[in-house]
Structures are given as structure tokens and as C-alpha cells.
Design an enzyme around this catalytic site. Structure first.
Site, PDB file in Angstrom:
ATOM      1  N   GLU A 161      44.139  16.779  -9.997  1.00 55.90           N
ATOM      2  CA  GLU A 161      43.468  17.275 -11.195  1.00 55.90           C
ATOM      3  C   GLU A 161      44.479  17.957 -12.122  1.00 55.90           C
ATOM      4  OE1 GLU A 161      40.642  16.117 -11.505  1.00 55.90           O
ATOM      5  OE2 GLU A 161      39.178  16.710  -9.991  1.00 55.90           O
ATOM      6  N   ASN A 185      39.874  13.322 -17.316  1.00 60.43           N
ATOM      7  CA  ASN A 185      40.728  14.498 -17.499  1.00 60.43           C
ATOM      8  C   ASN A 185      42.190  14.191 -17.172  1.00 60.43           C
ATOM      9  OD1 ASN A 185      40.732  14.265 -14.748  1.00 60.43           O
ATOM     10  ND2 ASN A 185      39.780  16.237 -14.316  1.00 60.43           N
ATOM     11  N   ASP A 223      42.700   8.551  -1.830  1.00 61.23           N
ATOM     12  CA  ASP A 223      41.988   9.821  -1.636  1.00 61.23           C
ATOM     13  C   ASP A 223      40.685   9.631  -0.886  1.00 61.23           C
ATOM     14  OD1 ASP A 223      40.749   8.457  -3.706  1.00 61.23           O
ATOM     15  OD2 ASP A 223      41.288   9.898  -5.253  1.00 61.23           O
TER      16      ASP A 223
END
Ligand code: PGA
Length: 249
Positions: free
Chosen positions: A150, A143, A78
Site C-alpha cells: 500500500e 491507490n 499475496d
């Protein structure tokens, strides 16, 4: 996406190490072994604090002439959108400072996803043309994100531009002067892209990751916890330190 208890995944191999230094050593041994078996290794790379120890040992092994990266190819997971590549917090700069400047990769075979128009499909094609990723290094966000996928990311997602979650922005603010400087968008390999890697090494360390490691590896497979999809991969090596593994055992 329905949530289901995962079947036991006998393909997932666990290495529980005494501390972060030993976790990094185990990860480096793993990469070194694969690179020695195949000098043309296509390696997927992750940024963040967790792989720093691994990168340091790989650089030391290169210095001692134990490793040769000259024929290897790398694809990073990323990159932030909206930061110039030369910005000290771009992932390109991070990789340059912590690994690329210290080993002998051929710069023509170092690849990053880019936020520019139409480049996501191009990144997927570059991975395919290189023969696919043989070994993907992954960290995990608090998370449950892998790359910048995400919570809520589709399991069939591919390389694309995403909006960062507030948790990720807060976690990454430590690298910037203040939280407002953290980009709100990034480009990331998708979950399906990551799952196509032939083999995966997942690294996690420290108390802050205890809960998410438990959810991801022993909880339901759900898009709410992107890393939980790894339970369905055929060859995942999970390298943890004792602290992060505490709630798993
Ligand atoms: P960290 O980040 O290694 O800095 O904890 C991991 C991640 O966000 O994927």
C-alpha cells in the site's frame, strides 16, 4: 524518501490495446511465448479482476494443447490473513477456480505466501531456490498498490504481513457480503521482492485506473505511489487498454 522526476525509462515497453479482450490476448501471448521459450518458467501471479481475461485465454490455450504448464512454477503475490484457504474469497481459492483447476501445473510447484509465523522469510527463500521469478504479472490498485504494498510501503520491503488501506478494503468489498467481512490484514511479496523479477507485465484497464496509471508511470518515483518504482525496473511490459491510457498520451 525524496521525490524526483523520473528519467525517461526506455526499458518500459508499452502496448496500448483497443479493449480489455485485446489486452488479455496480448498478455496471454506474452506468457505463452515465455513459457514456450522456457517450459521451466517461474511465473509470478496476481489476483484481482484484471488478470481474469488472461487466465481464461491461458486455460483455452492449454485445452487446445498449445501450452504445457507441467514444468512451470508459480508464486502468487499475496493472500489475505484470517481467511481459511478454502474460503471462496481466499486468493488460493480464486486461483484454483480461475486458473489452477483448468491447466496442468504440478501442485508441488504452486506457492503462496502465508500469514503463519516465520513464513515470510521462508517464501523469499523458496523464490530464491526456484531461481527467482522470471516473469511477474502485476495489476495495480486505484491507490497505486502492487501486490498488497500500500502507499507508504518501503521500496526495500520484502515479503511481510501488512495492514490493508481503506481504499483497498472498499475496492475489495465487492467480493464479500459486506465490507466488514473484508480482512484488514494480508501477506504480500515486498516491493524489493517484486523488483527482483527478471521481467514484469503490468496490466491495467478501465477509466477508474486512468489517474493512477498516469501517476505511476509518468509521475515522480515515490513511496506514496508504490507502482512508480516500476519506472526503475529494467524490463517492464505495460499492457493497457485505450481507456486507461487516455491521460498518458
Ligand atoms: P483489480 O485489482 O484487478 O481487481 O482492479 C488490482 C489490484 O488491486 O492490484
Amino acid at each position: 524518501m525524496a521525490e524526483a522526476r523520473p528519467p525517461p525509462n526506455f526499458a518500459m515497453k508499452f502496448f496500448i490495446e483497443k479493449n480489455y479482450a485485446m489486452l488479455s490476448q496480448q498478455a496471454a501471448n506474452f506468457v505463452a511465448q515465455r513459457l514456450c521459450q522456457n517450459p521451466n518458467l517461474v511465473l509470478g501471479l496476481a489476483t484481482g479482476s484484471t488478470p481474469l481475461g488472461l487466465f481464461k485465454i491461458l486455460a483455452e490455450k492449454f485445452k487446445k494443447k498449445e501450452l504445457d504448464f507441467s514444468l512451470a512454477t508459480t508464486f502468487n503475490l499475496d493472500e489475505y490473513c484470517g481467511l481459511p484457504l478454502a474460503h471462496p474469497q481466499s486468493y488460493r481459492s480464486f486461483m484454483e477456480a480461475n486458473l489452477f483447476s483448468k491447466i496442468n501445473l504440478n501442485y508441488k510447484r504452486i506457492f503462496f505466501p502465508s500469514c503463519s509465523l516465520n513464513s515470510c522469510q521462508d517464501y523469499e527463500e523458496k523464490i530464491k531456490n526456484a531461481g527467482g521469478i522470471a516473469l511477474q504479472i502485476l495489476g495495480i490498485g486505484r491507490n497505486g498498490h502492487i501486490g498488497f504494498n500500500e502507499p507508504g510501503s518501503k521500496f526495500d520491503s520484502r515479503t511481510r504481513i501488512v495492514r490493508l488501506s481503506q481504499t483497498t478494503i472498499e475496492d475489495n468489498a465487492r467480493f464479500f457480503n459486506n465490507i466488514k467481512e473484508v480482512p484488514s490484514k494480508a501477506v504480500t511479496m515486498g516491493i524489493a521482492t517484486i523488483m527482483e523479477a527478471k521481467e514484469i507485465v503490468l496490466l491495467a484497464s478501465g477509466e477508474k485506473k486512468q489517474d493512477i496509471i498516469c501517476q505511476a508511470l509518468a509521475g515522480p518515483i515515490t513511496e506514496k505511489v508504490p507502482a512508480s518504482i516500476l519506472q526503475r525496473h529494467k524490463a517492464v511490459n505495460v499492457i493497457l487498454d485505450k481507456t486507461v491510457a487516455e491521460k498518458l498520451t
